[in-house]
Design an enzyme around this catalytic site. Structure first.
Site, PDB file in Angstrom:
ATOM      1  N   GLY A   1       0.928  -1.138  -0.064  1.00  0.00           N
ATOM      2  CA  GLY A   1      -0.047  -0.233  -0.082  1.00  0.00           C
ATOM      3  C   GLY A   1       0.736   1.179  -0.001  1.00  0.00           C
ATOM      4  O   GLY A   1       2.093   1.049  -0.071  1.00  0.00           O
TER       5      GLY A   1
ATOM      6  N   GLU B   1      11.035  -6.772   0.824  1.00  0.00           N
ATOM      7  CA  GLU B   1      10.974  -7.591  -0.060  1.00  0.00           C
ATOM      8  C   GLU B   1       9.534  -8.138  -0.321  1.00  0.00           C
ATOM      9  O   GLU B   1       8.583  -7.705   0.563  1.00  0.00           O
ATOM     10  CB  GLU B   1      11.534  -9.008   0.529  1.00  0.00           C
ATOM     11  CG  GLU B   1      11.299  -9.384   1.796  1.00  0.00           C
ATOM     12  CD  GLU B   1      12.218 -10.439   1.963  1.00  0.00           C
ATOM     13  OE1 GLU B   1      12.995 -10.231   3.220  1.00  0.00           O
ATOM     14  OE2 GLU B   1      12.104 -11.601   1.532  1.00  0.00           O
TER      15      GLU B   1
ATOM     16  N   GLU C   1       3.811  -3.180  -7.535  1.00  0.00           N
ATOM     17  CA  GLU C   1       4.042  -4.283  -6.920  1.00  0.00           C
ATOM     18  C   GLU C   1       4.103  -5.652  -7.891  1.00  0.00           C
ATOM     19  O   GLU C   1       4.929  -6.531  -7.771  1.00  0.00           O
ATOM     20  CB  GLU C   1       2.935  -4.778  -5.791  1.00  0.00           C
ATOM     21  CG  GLU C   1       2.941  -3.868  -4.623  1.00  0.00           C
ATOM     22  CD  GLU C   1       4.182  -3.741  -4.123  1.00  0.00           C
ATOM     23  OE1 GLU C   1       5.159  -4.527  -3.999  1.00  0.00           O
ATOM     24  OE2 GLU C   1       4.376  -2.375  -3.163  1.00  0.00           O
TER      25      GLU C   1
ATOM     26  N   GLU D   1      -0.438   1.348  -7.192  1.00  0.00           N
ATOM     27  CA  GLU D   1       0.545   0.450  -6.106  1.00  0.00           C
ATOM     28  C   GLU D   1       0.203  -0.873  -6.456  1.00  0.00           C
ATOM     29  O   GLU D   1       1.390  -1.611  -6.527  1.00  0.00           O
ATOM     30  CB  GLU D   1      -0.297   0.393  -4.652  1.00  0.00           C
ATOM     31  CG  GLU D   1      -0.318   1.783  -4.020  1.00  0.00           C
ATOM     32  CD  GLU D   1       1.199   2.075  -3.309  1.00  0.00           C
ATOM     33  OE1 GLU D   1       2.089   1.362  -3.590  1.00  0.00           O
ATOM     34  OE2 GLU D   1       1.597   3.200  -3.244  1.00  0.00           O
TER      35      GLU D   1
END
Lengths: 222, 222
Positions: B42, B112, B62, B58
């Site tokens: 987020g 990570e 990712e 976002e």
DNA sequence: GCAAAAGTGTTCAATGTACACCCATGC
DNA sequence: GCATGGGTGTACATTGAACACTTTTGC
């Protein structure tokens, strides 16, 4: 750490059943933006209160009523929805039994407050409030069919005909009396009281009350 | 006009089906607060982007994937949920077909990123993210039964057995093959292709594709 | 006794659930 | 030919929908 800070408001769609009609509380703005237009009541969330408490506070300020069914609806956050700047609003809806409300309270000189029929709303509401009301009605109708929220719109003691009327008004359609009663009975959430209500020249109706303190939701229904 | 400004983030529960398991993308925080704990990805909403666009941004950062099923879940805003200060988060959930993802992308040295089984999550997640995941799973299960969101977790072409597996994994229970197929057929949203998929020493399975570009929602279902 | 709303059951249709066998393929 | 998952139908139970008459009261 840097980040943009944004104004956060709560807006509350306050439903009640009045005069055999589904009504919603609107306030008339006396200041810009949207001066003299009707809006849903709401206000900024304070630093130290939860969203729900902010909604409860606004609700109480408008209606004087506590302990109300209150549920988060959706969060609206288009960048241009408020001309004053970037403001995100978390919309809630509330259900109030009409007998609990005497008169909506207009916050000192900020605006006036009044009930409006959901089926005859003012032409153009402030901000994106038309959209919020649409959405709230959809959600209310949906939850009415799958949960027991409808009971929140009635006083503690009510007749089955009154309950049926609540459903008919919200769904905006006639229901079959026998099927309706069968369905309600199958939910097993009402207590038939040893009291009746006389109203006019006909057989008195038995009063009922809602069994559960807590509302009943099928699992996963939001 | 004065009001408290508040940080607004979006958090995204990204679901996929991998290794016959319902998995969710988590990131391991390398900075305080909640350093070294797993969290839902987020970030802060920027001044000029909508909430949904923030979530999309976002999500793409990712996973590298665009055009994903994305739906607002709920807004969480308890005053103490973030030790850095008052931060409200608008949670979304996304459904991604596993074939679209090669590898989650860890943002440069911030953390990570990795997939985790929803059924074997790390002990304690950052913030109130345990709660958000709970809620997301509930919503997903609920919508699976009443809408066609499930199709979003499969590639364009899939077999009915693969589809059934998606349902079984998410609902965490076995389904009857004949009843499942009858139900899917009654929805009338699949096209049986003239292609089959061979996999192992048995009869090949017919491939199907999803008819609608848009998802089908019963009226009022959110 | 009549007007008015309260109260009450049955039939049919649609939907959901339980359950078992043959089919097409690779080896 | 056998092991493996693909593919199919029927009987029963549950739920939802349509529909009409008797009861109790005030006047």
């Amino acid at each position: 750490m840097y980040y943009d800070k944004i104004g956060v408001t709560v807006d509350i769609v306050i439903f009640t059943i009045k005069n055999d009609d589904l009504q919603v509380l609107l306030v008339k703005r006396k200041m810009a933006p949207f001066k003299d237009q009707w809006a849903i009541p709401g206000g900024f969330v304070r630093k130290e209160e939860s969203l729900k408490n902010a909604a409860r506070r606004e609700l109480e300020e408008e209606t004087g009523v506590k302990d109300v069914y209150l549920e988060q609806l959706y969060t609206f956050g288009k960048p241009k929805r408020d001309p004053r700047g970037r403001i995100v609003t978390v919309a809630y809806y509330a259900l109030i039994s009409s007998n609990r409300i005497i008169k909506p309270i207009a916050k000192t000189d900020v605006y006036e407050a009044d009930w409006h029929s959901m089926y005859h709303l003012p032409k153009k509401l402030a901000f994106d409030h038309d959209h919020i009301l649409d959405y709230a009605l959809q959600r209310l109708r949906y939850k009415l069919e799958y949960t027991t929220v409808g009971f929140q719109l009635l006083p503690k003691k009510f007749t089955l005909t009154e309950l049926q009327k609540v459903y008919e008004i919200i769904l905006n359609k006639k229901l079959d009396k026998r099927n309706f009663r069968k369905k309600i009975a199958s939910l097993n959430v009402l207590i038939a009281l040893n009291e009746t209500k006389m109203e006019g020249a006909h057989r008195p109706a038995r009063l009922h009350s809602f069994k559960e303190k807590k509302f009943i939701f099928p699992k996963g229904v939001i």
